[in-house]
Design a protein around this motif. Structure first.
Motif, PDB file in Angstrom:
ATOM      1  N   VAL A  32       0.838  -1.198   0.000  1.00  0.00           N
ATOM      2  CA  VAL A  32       0.000   0.000   0.000  1.00  0.00           C
ATOM      3  C   VAL A  32       0.873   1.248   0.000  1.00  0.00           C
ATOM      4  N   GLY A  33       1.977   1.188   0.708  1.00  0.00           N
ATOM      5  CA  GLY A  33       2.861   2.341   0.806  1.00  0.00           C
ATOM      6  C   GLY A  33       2.679   3.093   2.108  1.00  0.00           C
ATOM      7  N   THR A  34       3.722   3.776   2.524  1.00  0.00           N
ATOM      8  CA  THR A  34       3.721   4.566   3.747  1.00  0.00           C
ATOM      9  C   THR A  34       3.611   6.045   3.408  1.00  0.00           C
ATOM     10  N   THR A  35       2.748   6.754   4.125  1.00  0.00           N
ATOM     11  CA  THR A  35       2.553   8.181   3.866  1.00  0.00           C
ATOM     12  C   THR A  35       3.680   8.996   4.476  1.00  0.00           C
ATOM     13  N   CYS A  36       4.310   9.833   3.651  1.00  0.00           N
ATOM     14  CA  CYS A  36       5.371  10.736   4.099  1.00  0.00           C
ATOM     15  C   CYS A  36       5.172  12.097   3.458  1.00  0.00           C
ATOM     16  N   GLU A  37       6.033  13.054   3.803  1.00  0.00           N
ATOM     17  CA  GLU A  37       5.970  14.372   3.197  1.00  0.00           C
ATOM     18  C   GLU A  37       7.360  14.822   2.778  1.00  0.00           C
ATOM     19  N   VAL A  38       7.395  15.720   1.821  1.00  0.00           N
ATOM     20  CA  VAL A  38       8.660  16.287   1.359  1.00  0.00           C
ATOM     21  C   VAL A  38       9.162  17.256   2.423  1.00  0.00           C
ATOM     22  N   THR A  39      10.450  17.162   2.763  1.00  0.00           N
ATOM     23  CA  THR A  39      11.011  17.959   3.857  1.00  0.00           C
ATOM     24  C   THR A  39      12.057  18.966   3.383  1.00  0.00           C
ATOM     25  N   VAL A  40      12.241  19.084   2.081  1.00  0.00           N
ATOM     26  CA  VAL A  40      13.182  20.060   1.510  1.00  0.00           C
ATOM     27  C   VAL A  40      12.391  20.995   0.593  1.00  0.00           C
ATOM     28  N   PRO A  41      12.945  22.176   0.264  1.00  0.00           N
ATOM     29  CA  PRO A  41      12.190  23.121  -0.569  1.00  0.00           C
ATOM     30  C   PRO A  41      11.736  22.548  -1.906  1.00  0.00           C
ATOM     31  N   VAL A  42      12.638  21.865  -2.619  1.00  0.00           N
ATOM     32  CA  VAL A  42      12.325  21.255  -3.913  1.00  0.00           C
ATOM     33  C   VAL A  42      13.176  20.003  -4.060  1.00  0.00           C
ATOM     34  N   VAL A  43      12.574  18.930  -4.590  1.00  0.00           N
ATOM     35  CA  VAL A  43      13.347  17.731  -4.875  1.00  0.00           C
ATOM     36  C   VAL A  43      12.969  17.221  -6.260  1.00  0.00           C
TER      37      VAL A  43
END
Length: 284
Positions: A32-43
């Motif tokens: 299913v996948g694990t929910t995360c968030e982007v932690t840098v300005p742009v990737v």
């Protein structure tokens, strides 16, 4: 091979695939996948876990991704906003600790070490970045939003994430004038033609697919050239432009290497020798 789902929007490899593709693709395991968030300005998001691989698109601070696998310093993810699949360095994402409260509405802004424009900056942020505001301060008449750790952003450069968005997405796109062209770019630091369409529409509360071919197939309805008006889209093979009015368009392009104005007829004549005539027109 052609019958397989579009790899840009579907996560599958011989060893692993997202759960929703069970029965559609063959893989050793499904997750299913694990929910995360982007932690840098742009990737930059890439098709393969290699720095030499070109950029497909970009993800912005605070955007949500579903992580299917991490290995050798890379995370295999799917963006929640548009479903794009690819690889990002694993240090650029992290667990979702707090829900974002605000979104950056200026093309570019800064995070300061504290609520004063004379203070050092921590990092720049692009329009579309999501932040969590914990308090407010005012210094010499300028209002700041405070983030965790006392860092600050200009309040007037942000809006509540659930606030009413701009009605005119073209006006949003016009704010990116002279922003450098960047293949795969999707931020105020560098942007490509379809990224300009997608990000501008997102800031107006409208969803759009990421790539030009996706937009040409499924964004809005087809129209004729004679019907073109502000907000309509003109497509060439691998390129898209936004009509500002019946005669002028706006686009991120490799000719000027930035976001620029251009006459419709001028652009058709200039582009035609290399990419032929427009492939279609749509009203989103």
């Amino acid at each position: 091979m052609s019958d397989l789902p579009d790899r840009r929007l579907n996560a599958y490899r011989p060893d692993l695939a997202e759960e929703r593709l069970r029965g559609l693709v063959s893989a050793d395991n499904y997750v299913v996948g694990t929910t995360c968030e982007v932690t840098v300005p742009v990737v930059q998001l890439r098709a393969r876990p290699e720095l030499e691989c070109g950029t497909d698109t970009e993800l912005l601070l605070g955007e949500i991704v579903h992580v299917f696998d991490t290995s050798a310093g890379w995370a295999w993810v799917k963006a929640d906003s548009d479903g794009y699949v690819g690889y990002v360095p694993d240090y650029t994402i992290g667990p979702v600790i707090k829900s974002p409260t605000h979104i950056v509405t200026a093309p570019r802004t800064f995070v300061y070490v504290g609520p004063d424009l004379r203070f050092p900056t921590v990092q720049p942020l692009s329009m579309g970045s999501r932040i969590t505001v914990v308090d407010e301060r005012e210094t010499r008449g300028t209002r700041y939003f405070l983030l965790d750790g006392g860092q600050a952003v200009i309040a007037n450069h942000c809006a509540l994430v659930d606030a009413d968005m701009a009605n005119d997405y073209v006006a949003v796109a016009e704010r990116f004038l002279e922003t450098p062209y960047l293949w795969g770019g999707r931020s105020g630091f560098g942007i490509d033609c379809s990224g300009l369409v997608q990000l501008s529409m997102a800031m107006a509360g409208r969803q759009a697919p990421r790539d030009t071919d996706m937009q040409a197939k499924g964004l809005g309805a087809p129209i004729t050239r004679d019907e073109l008006r502000r907000g309509d889209l003109v497509f060439w093979k691998g390129h898209v432009a936004i009509m500002e009015n019946e005669h002028t368009l706006l686009h991120a392009n490799g000719h000027t290497m930035n976001v620029s104005h251009e006459g419709l007829e001028e652009s058709i004549n200039r582009i035609g020798w290399l990419y032929n005539q427009p492939t279609g027109y749509r009203r989103p």
